[in-house]
Design a protein around this motif. Structure first.
Motif, mmCIF file in Angstrom:
data_model
loop_
_atom_site.group_PDB
_atom_site.id
_atom_site.type_symbol
_atom_site.label_atom_id
_atom_site.label_comp_id
_atom_site.label_asym_id
_atom_site.label_seq_id
_atom_site.Cartn_x
_atom_site.Cartn_y
_atom_site.Cartn_z
ATOM 1 N N ALA A 154 0.177 8.316 2.163
ATOM 2 C CA ALA A 154 -1.063 8.664 2.845
ATOM 3 C C ALA A 154 -1.457 7.585 3.841
ATOM 4 C CB ALA A 154 -2.179 8.860 1.816
ATOM 5 N N ALA A 155 -1.299 6.324 3.396
ATOM 6 C CA ALA A 155 -1.633 5.211 4.293
ATOM 7 C C ALA A 155 -0.700 5.183 5.489
ATOM 8 C CB ALA A 155 -1.547 3.888 3.523
ATOM 9 N N SER A 156 0.582 5.457 5.210
ATOM 10 C CA SER A 156 1.571 5.413 6.289
ATOM 11 C C SER A 156 1.284 6.466 7.345
ATOM 12 C CB SER A 156 2.970 5.611 5.707
ATOM 13 O OG SER A 156 3.931 5.614 6.721
ATOM 14 N N SER A 157 0.817 7.642 6.915
ATOM 15 C CA SER A 157 0.552 8.714 7.863
ATOM 16 C C SER A 157 -0.593 8.364 8.806
ATOM 17 C CB SER A 157 0.236 10.009 7.104
ATOM 18 O OG SER A 157 -0.970 9.861 6.379
ATOM 19 N N GLU A 158 -1.461 7.449 8.395
ATOM 20 C CA GLU A 158 -2.602 7.053 9.222
ATOM 21 C C GLU A 158 -2.296 5.830 10.081
ATOM 22 O OE1 GLU A 158 -5.650 6.349 6.386
ATOM 23 O OE2 GLU A 158 -5.734 8.413 5.683
ATOM 24 N N GLU A 159 -1.148 5.236 9.818
ATOM 25 C CA GLU A 159 -0.785 4.013 10.531
ATOM 26 C C GLU A 159 -0.466 4.308 11.987
ATOM 27 O OE1 GLU A 159 2.731 1.983 9.156
ATOM 28 O OE2 GLU A 159 1.434 0.461 8.304
ATOM 29 N N ASN B 229 5.145 -9.487 11.959
ATOM 30 C CA ASN B 229 4.545 -10.528 11.128
ATOM 31 C C ASN B 229 5.204 -10.670 9.747
ATOM 32 O OD1 ASN B 229 2.577 -11.177 13.093
ATOM 33 N ND2 ASN B 229 1.360 -9.392 12.458
ATOM 34 N N ALA B 230 6.308 -9.937 9.543
ATOM 35 C CA ALA B 230 6.983 -10.008 8.246
ATOM 36 C C ALA B 230 7.445 -11.431 7.951
ATOM 37 C CB ALA B 230 8.178 -9.053 8.235
ATOM 38 N N GLN B 231 7.151 -11.904 6.745
ATOM 39 C CA GLN B 231 7.528 -13.249 6.336
ATOM 40 C C GLN B 231 8.815 -13.222 5.509
ATOM 41 O OE1 GLN B 231 5.569 -16.078 7.297
ATOM 42 N NE2 GLN B 231 4.797 -14.406 8.604
ATOM 43 N N ILE C 219 11.107 5.270 -3.554
ATOM 44 C CA ILE C 219 11.619 4.368 -2.515
ATOM 45 C C ILE C 219 10.699 4.418 -1.300
ATOM 46 C CG2 ILE C 219 14.033 4.360 -3.222
ATOM 47 C CD1 ILE C 219 14.576 6.648 -1.338
ATOM 48 N N ALA C 220 10.717 3.335 -0.547
ATOM 49 C CA ALA C 220 9.795 3.184 0.576
ATOM 50 C C ALA C 220 10.265 3.965 1.807
ATOM 51 C CB ALA C 220 9.649 1.703 0.932
ATOM 52 N N ASP C 221 9.304 4.452 2.563
ATOM 53 C CA ASP C 221 9.562 5.092 3.856
ATOM 54 C C ASP C 221 9.856 3.986 4.873
ATOM 55 O OD1 ASP C 221 9.533 6.421 6.269
ATOM 56 O OD2 ASP C 221 7.485 7.186 6.086
ATOM 57 N N LEU C 222 11.053 4.004 5.435
ATOM 58 C CA LEU C 222 11.479 2.951 6.362
ATOM 59 C C LEU C 222 11.476 3.403 7.819
ATOM 60 C CD1 LEU C 222 14.560 1.559 4.369
ATOM 61 C CD2 LEU C 222 12.158 0.872 4.200
ATOM 62 N N THR C 223 10.946 4.582 8.092
ATOM 63 C CA THR C 223 11.040 5.170 9.426
ATOM 64 C C THR C 223 10.532 4.232 10.512
ATOM 65 O OG1 THR C 223 10.636 7.336 8.404
ATOM 66 C CG2 THR C 223 10.509 7.209 10.805
ATOM 67 N N LYS D 243 7.588 0.145 -5.072
ATOM 68 C CA LYS D 243 6.650 -0.666 -5.845
ATOM 69 C C LYS D 243 6.196 -1.903 -5.078
ATOM 70 C CE LYS D 243 8.038 0.719 -10.524
ATOM 71 N NZ LYS D 243 6.701 0.985 -11.085
ATOM 72 N N LEU D 244 6.922 -2.250 -4.011
ATOM 73 C CA LEU D 244 6.540 -3.379 -3.174
ATOM 74 C C LEU D 244 5.407 -2.985 -2.230
ATOM 75 C CD1 LEU D 244 10.056 -4.780 -2.161
ATOM 76 C CD2 LEU D 244 8.658 -5.389 -4.146
ATOM 77 N N SER D 245 4.631 -3.960 -1.803
ATOM 78 C CA SER D 245 3.578 -3.707 -0.817
ATOM 79 C C SER D 245 4.220 -3.435 0.539
ATOM 80 C CB SER D 245 2.657 -4.917 -0.710
ATOM 81 O OG SER D 245 3.355 -6.017 -0.144
ATOM 82 N N ASP D 246 3.442 -2.913 1.476
ATOM 83 C CA ASP D 246 3.957 -2.662 2.823
ATOM 84 C C ASP D 246 4.496 -3.946 3.442
ATOM 85 O OD1 ASP D 246 3.260 -0.029 2.595
ATOM 86 O OD2 ASP D 246 1.430 -0.177 3.804
ATOM 87 N N GLU D 247 3.797 -5.040 3.211
ATOM 88 C CA GLU D 247 4.226 -6.328 3.767
ATOM 89 C C GLU D 247 5.553 -6.767 3.146
ATOM 90 O OE1 GLU D 247 0.102 -5.648 4.576
ATOM 91 O OE2 GLU D 247 1.183 -5.669 2.663
ATOM 92 N N GLN D 248 5.693 -6.561 1.850
ATOM 93 C CA GLN D 248 6.933 -6.939 1.177
ATOM 94 C C GLN D 248 8.105 -6.058 1.616
ATOM 95 O OE1 GLN D 248 5.286 -6.546 -2.804
ATOM 96 N NE2 GLN D 248 5.579 -8.751 -3.183
#
Length: 499
Positions: free
Chosen positions: A38-43, A54-56, A133-137, A341-346
């Motif tokens: 849901a968050a990704s769709s609003e990004e 800004n990925a660390q 699994i995370a959406d990597l699009t 399970k990781l955050s968007d930043e992770q």
């Protein structure tokens, strides 16, 4: 932290844990993924760019694999080199292929999911649907990786318009290898049509004394392994005009079944094909008693030639371009995914400093392809010269995790070229010019539930038709009745709804 390389032992999920796994991911993972989606769709595009830019770099990374370089061939040295080059503390678990799926299910149930792991393209849709699994699009596009890779490969892996995994390498495809020296002995040209192909097999059988099997294959169900006889038909699910259908129930299967029956009863197909394994097929080929063998393109072109010539020094082998009507198919690729399970930043961090690094065209890609300098290869002018494999010194080291000549992105380092034999380049050229990608199956609970029974049904009917116990028409009628009992229609309805 001490590095781990473990061949994990067999562990079965208890019934309660499997229920919690939900087939691919836990309830918590699914809920988390729903929020993330849901968050990704609003990004906005700017948000996606910010996440990537800004990925660390992560301090530590947990990676699970089920194929690639084993410990006895230098994976400890490989991890040490990765750590030195990246500054990331990598924990690698190499899990036996037979236990991999169960281990992942248990990891989701016990909240011990690795940061990144590989999946077969055939299971990608199920993990994506479960929110495991995370959406990597956005990351794939922001990194520029999308533009480096064949669009057809991305299309084949897309699930509901999204990219959830990055192929580790381009998939392999099966091509048909033919004894060119036998063709020359018979004064025959390379066949281009089905009739010419059957004539070739017939003459191999009747006029080559050492020929015990004009054509061999591991089983009779696979379109990929018997492309000449199936002529574009398939016994599996397939897309027709944008819609998923049951390939086994299509009209063109009648022709395929008739082809198989005619060739098998005439002795043109190995009479042991129904129970053959790939290793038994290879052994027959190496012995010099087989005229045609459909097998993987690339390195196997060299291996099949060299091992055959150990027994038949004058043997010549060619990779046959597909005859008219035949289709060479890529396998479903192995894809690298990231835990939801990781955050968007992770997620952005793992993508940028691990997945993108393995396809960077330079230092990282060389490491993932060819391994460690001084352990797996040495510099030879502008080329990489593979060193003997640690566990098998008679063989040279071929790859770490990515086959060098099957990389999804080009190598920009100009002094790290890998020389290929003619047998490898010839079969790769046939693959590149002719092979087609297969699409990831959409999610369907019904399809998953009936897969085992349906596969057995298909194999049984095809074998009985080939042996002449059923006519193709009788086989098709029996199959459609069995498919109705198994409710294949519901599986197709779900697949098309989720496509």
């Amino acid at each position: 932290m001490k590095k781990q390389i473990s061949m994990l032992l067999a562990t079965a999920c208890a019934a309660s844990l499997l229920a919690a796994c939900g087939g691919s991911g836990s309830t918590a993972a699914s809920a988390s993924a729903a929020d993330s989606t849901a968050a990704s769709s609003e990004e906005t595009a700017a948000d996606a760019a910010s996440l990537y830019e800004n990925a660390q770099k992560p301090d530590k990374l947990v990676w699970w694999v089920h194929d690639g370089m084993h410990q006895e061939d230098g994976s400890e040295q490989w991890i040490a080199d990765f750590d030195a080059k990246t500054g990331i503390d990598l924990e690698l678990d190499f899990i036996d292929n037979n236990e991999y799926t169960k281990k992942l299910e248990l990891a989701y149930a016990s909240d011990t999911v690795p940061d990144t792991f590989d999946l077969n393209g055939e299971t990608l849709g199920n993990y994506a649907a479960q929110g495991a699994i995370a959406d990597l699009t956005d990351l794939v596009h922001e990194s520029g990786l999308y533009d480096k890779v064949d669009k057809n490969l991305w299309d084949a892996l897309t699930v509901n318009g999204k990219i959830y995994g990055v192929p580790r390498e381009t998939p392999s495809a099966i091509v048909t290898y033919v004894r060119k020296d036998w063709l020359d002995r018979l004064g025959m040209d390379v066949p281009t049509t089905y009739d010419e192909f059957i004539e070739m097999l017939t003459r191999f059988k009747n006029e080559i004394p050492e020929c015990t099997a004009p054509y061999t294959a591991p089983g009779l169900k696979s379109t990929q392994a018997l492309p000449e006889f199936y002529q574009g038909a398939t016994a599996d699910y397939v897309k027709v005009d944008g819609k998923w259908v049951d390939g086994m129930a299509q009209d063109n299967m009648l022709t395929a079944l008739q082809n198989l029956q005619d060739a098998y009863t005439a002795g043109l197909i190995d009479q042991e094909a129904i129970t053959n394994t790939t290793s038994s097929c290879r052994d027959e080929w190496y012995a010099g008693t087989v005229g045609c063998f459909p097998y993987w393109g690339g390195l196997w072109g060299q291996t099949l030639t060299e091992r055959l010539q150990q027994n038949v020094p004058d043997a010549e082998v060619i990779a046959l371009p597909p005859i008219e009507g035949a289709t060479y198919l890529y396998s479903a690729p192995s894809v690298q995914v990231i835990s939801s399970k990781l955050s968007d930043e992770q997620v952005a961090s793992v993508f940028k400093y691990f997945i993108e690094y393995m396809h960077d065209g330079d230092e990282g890609q060389v490491l993932f392809q060819s391994g460690v300098e001084g352990v797996h290869w040495e510099q030879d002018g502008n080329n990489i010269k593979p060193l003997p494999t640690i566990s098998k010194p008679a063989e040279v080291f071929q790859k770490a995790w990515i086959t060098p000549w099957m990389a999804i992105s080009p190598l920009t380092a100009t002094d790290k070229n890998v020389e290929l034999s003619q047998a490898v380049t010839d079969s790769l050229a046939v693959v590149s010019a002719n092979a087609k990608n297969i699409s990831v199956f959409p999610v369907s609970e019904q399809r998953t539930m009936i897969t085992s029974d349906l596969t057995t049904t298909r194999e049984n009917i095809i074998s009985r038709v080939a042996m002449g116990q059923l006519t193709p028409e009788e086989g098709m009628a029996e199959y459609k009745a069995q498919a109705e009992t198994l409710n294949v229609a519901q599986a197709l309805e779900e697949m098309n709804a989720n496509a």
